[in-house]
Design an enzyme around this catalytic site. Structure first.
Site, mmCIF file in Angstrom:
data_model
loop_
_atom_site.group_PDB
_atom_site.id
_atom_site.type_symbol
_atom_site.label_atom_id
_atom_site.label_comp_id
_atom_site.label_asym_id
_atom_site.label_seq_id
_atom_site.Cartn_x
_atom_site.Cartn_y
_atom_site.Cartn_z
ATOM 1 C CB SER A 144 -39.028 -20.733 -0.144
ATOM 2 O OG SER A 144 -37.852 -20.708 0.642
ATOM 3 C CE1 TYR A 157 -38.075 -15.446 -2.035
ATOM 4 C CE2 TYR A 157 -37.198 -16.558 -0.100
ATOM 5 C CZ TYR A 157 -37.558 -16.580 -1.428
ATOM 6 O OH TYR A 157 -37.408 -17.740 -2.167
HETATM 7 P P1 NDP Z 1 -33.683 -17.253 -10.464
HETATM 8 O O1 NDP Z 1 -33.472 -15.814 -10.125
HETATM 9 O O2 NDP Z 1 -32.610 -17.966 -11.210
HETATM 10 O O3 NDP Z 1 -35.055 -17.433 -11.255
HETATM 11 C C1 NDP Z 1 -36.165 -16.591 -11.080
HETATM 12 C C2 NDP Z 1 -36.971 -16.597 -12.367
HETATM 13 O O4 NDP Z 1 -38.145 -15.793 -12.205
HETATM 14 C C3 NDP Z 1 -36.204 -16.033 -13.549
HETATM 15 O O5 NDP Z 1 -36.434 -16.865 -14.656
HETATM 16 C C4 NDP Z 1 -36.837 -14.667 -13.789
HETATM 17 O O6 NDP Z 1 -36.744 -14.361 -15.178
HETATM 18 C C5 NDP Z 1 -38.270 -14.938 -13.331
HETATM 19 N N1 NDP Z 1 -39.003 -13.728 -12.927
HETATM 20 C C6 NDP Z 1 -38.674 -12.850 -11.960
HETATM 21 N N2 NDP Z 1 -39.563 -11.850 -11.926
HETATM 22 C C7 NDP Z 1 -40.490 -12.117 -12.895
HETATM 23 C C8 NDP Z 1 -41.647 -11.452 -13.370
HETATM 24 N N3 NDP Z 1 -42.059 -10.288 -12.839
HETATM 25 N N4 NDP Z 1 -42.339 -12.003 -14.385
HETATM 26 C C9 NDP Z 1 -41.929 -13.174 -14.947
HETATM 27 N N5 NDP Z 1 -40.842 -13.842 -14.540
HETATM 28 C C10 NDP Z 1 -40.130 -13.318 -13.532
HETATM 29 O O7 NDP Z 1 -33.949 -17.975 -9.070
HETATM 30 P P2 NDP Z 1 -34.482 -19.451 -8.695
HETATM 31 O O8 NDP Z 1 -34.435 -20.342 -9.849
HETATM 32 O O9 NDP Z 1 -33.795 -19.828 -7.457
HETATM 33 O O10 NDP Z 1 -35.998 -19.111 -8.307
HETATM 34 C C11 NDP Z 1 -37.114 -19.848 -8.756
HETATM 35 C C12 NDP Z 1 -38.106 -19.978 -7.605
HETATM 36 O O11 NDP Z 1 -37.554 -20.821 -6.613
HETATM 37 C C13 NDP Z 1 -38.466 -18.668 -6.919
HETATM 38 O O12 NDP Z 1 -39.858 -18.619 -6.692
HETATM 39 C C14 NDP Z 1 -37.696 -18.757 -5.609
HETATM 40 O O13 NDP Z 1 -38.310 -17.991 -4.591
HETATM 41 C C15 NDP Z 1 -37.776 -20.242 -5.341
HETATM 42 N N6 NDP Z 1 -36.787 -20.754 -4.383
HETATM 43 C C16 NDP Z 1 -35.450 -20.660 -4.652
HETATM 44 C C17 NDP Z 1 -34.526 -21.103 -3.725
HETATM 45 C C18 NDP Z 1 -33.049 -20.967 -3.927
HETATM 46 O O14 NDP Z 1 -32.278 -21.192 -2.962
HETATM 47 N N7 NDP Z 1 -32.576 -20.638 -5.126
HETATM 48 C C19 NDP Z 1 -34.961 -21.745 -2.478
HETATM 49 C C20 NDP Z 1 -36.383 -21.797 -2.309
HETATM 50 C C21 NDP Z 1 -37.255 -21.338 -3.238
HETATM 51 P P3 NDP Z 1 -36.753 -12.858 -15.759
HETATM 52 O O15 NDP Z 1 -35.821 -12.065 -14.907
HETATM 53 O O16 NDP Z 1 -36.287 -13.023 -17.175
HETATM 54 O O17 NDP Z 1 -38.177 -12.416 -15.682
#
Ligand code: NDP
Length: 249
Positions: A144, A157
């Site tokens: 990020s 975070y």
């Molecule tokens: P979402 O919350 O939409 O996606 C997060 C995903 O991670 C979900 O599919 C969730 O699925 C999965 N997840 C969470 N915990 C676990 C776990 N313990 N095991 C397996 N899967 C897990 O958010 P984003 O798409 O935004 O996030 C994706 C990545 O992008 C993250 O790493 C985030 O930090 C990064 N990011 C996002 C930004 C933003 O502004 N959105 C900016 C910068 C970086 P489930 O709950 O079914 O497990």
């Protein structure tokens, strides 16, 4: 956009929503077999059906990256064999003032955002090294822009993301000489479910106003970057990519 990822075999963590789901879609549309990992089995099944209906190949593997991954890794290998493209995307962003001492949130973020990346990387690195002997092999970490910026209430975070960015850079010293590309992607504000898990209404409001101030990327726009980088010639490694809404500084 689609790219040429014919005959590639990918694992995408956090594929149940947001950026991960879109990464799975772009990789599958580009010809890769894609294993979808996350905890919500129903979401993964829905996405796998959609990919198959569009003519792609997908395998839903319900797994929690903070727990034992043996079964999940076996399922991927039994169905698809060796993996040559790993996207560490699963992450959680829980934010509260440090004075609230939310050790539960700190542990969850460290275990998911850093521990999960290590566990998945560890599980598939031998595959990547082997695959790189005869074609492209990619380790892609979704970090990020928070790895470099500071936001009140988001200290833990952003610390986990700084760790991912440094981990990616350091892993290149081991994997680059073995022809495995390591790509660290740092998105800015992106539309997804990420902020929905913040349980402090005031902090959620702050996040909403930062997003409103500069606009946001779609998850598909971030996913497109993964399709682009992993489809370059094997000797080309875009090792560090920052992708922001144009007005985010
Ligand atoms: P979402 O919350 O939409 O996606 C997060 C995903 O991670 C979900 O599919 C969730 O699925 C999965 N997840 C969470 N915990 C676990 C776990 N313990 N095991 C397996 N899967 C897990 O958010 P984003 O798409 O935004 O996030 C994706 C990545 O992008 C993250 O790493 C985030 O930090 C990064 N990011 C996002 C930004 C933003 O502004 N959105 C900016 C910068 C970086 P489930 O709950 O079914 O497990």
């Amino acid at each position: 956009m689609t790219y040429d990822l014919t005959d590639r075999t990918a694992v995408v963590t956090g594929a149940a929503s947001g950026i991960g789901a879109e990464i799975a879609l772009v990789l599958a549309r580009s010809g890769a077999r894609v294993a979808l990992l996350a905890r919500r089995a129903d979401r993964l099944a829905e996405l796998a059906d959609k990919i198959r209906a569009d003519g792609g190949q997908a395998l839903a593997v319900a797994a929690d990256v903070t727990r034992d991954l043996t079964e999940a890794v076996t399922a991927v290998h039994e169905t698809y064999g060796r993996v040559d493209l790993v996207v560490n995307n699963a992450g959680v962003m829980l934010a509260n003032p440090i004075t609230d001492r939310r050790a539960d949130e700190w542990t969850r973020m460290i275990d998911t955002n850093l521990g999960g990346v290590l566990a998945v990387t560890g599980a598939f690195t031998e595959d990547l090294i082997e695959a790189a002997k005869s074609g492209p092999a990619d380790l892609v970490n979704i970090s990020s822009i928070g790895a470099h910026l500071t936001f009140p209430d988001f200290a833990v975070y952003t610390a986990t993301k700084a760790a991912v960015t440094h981990l990616s850079a350091n892993l290149r010293t081991e994997l680059g000489p073995k022809n495995v590309r390591v790509t660290n992607i740092e998105p800015g504000f992106t539309e997804s479910e990420l902020g929905d898990h913040i349980d402090n209404a005031a902090v959620r409001d702050d996040l909403g106003s930062w997003f409103d101030g500069v606009g946001r990327l779609t998850s598909a726009e971030v996913a497109d970057v993964v399709g682009y980088t992993t489809s370059r010639a094997q000797h080309v490694n875009l090792r560090q990519i920052v992708v922001l809404p144009t007005r985010q500084v």
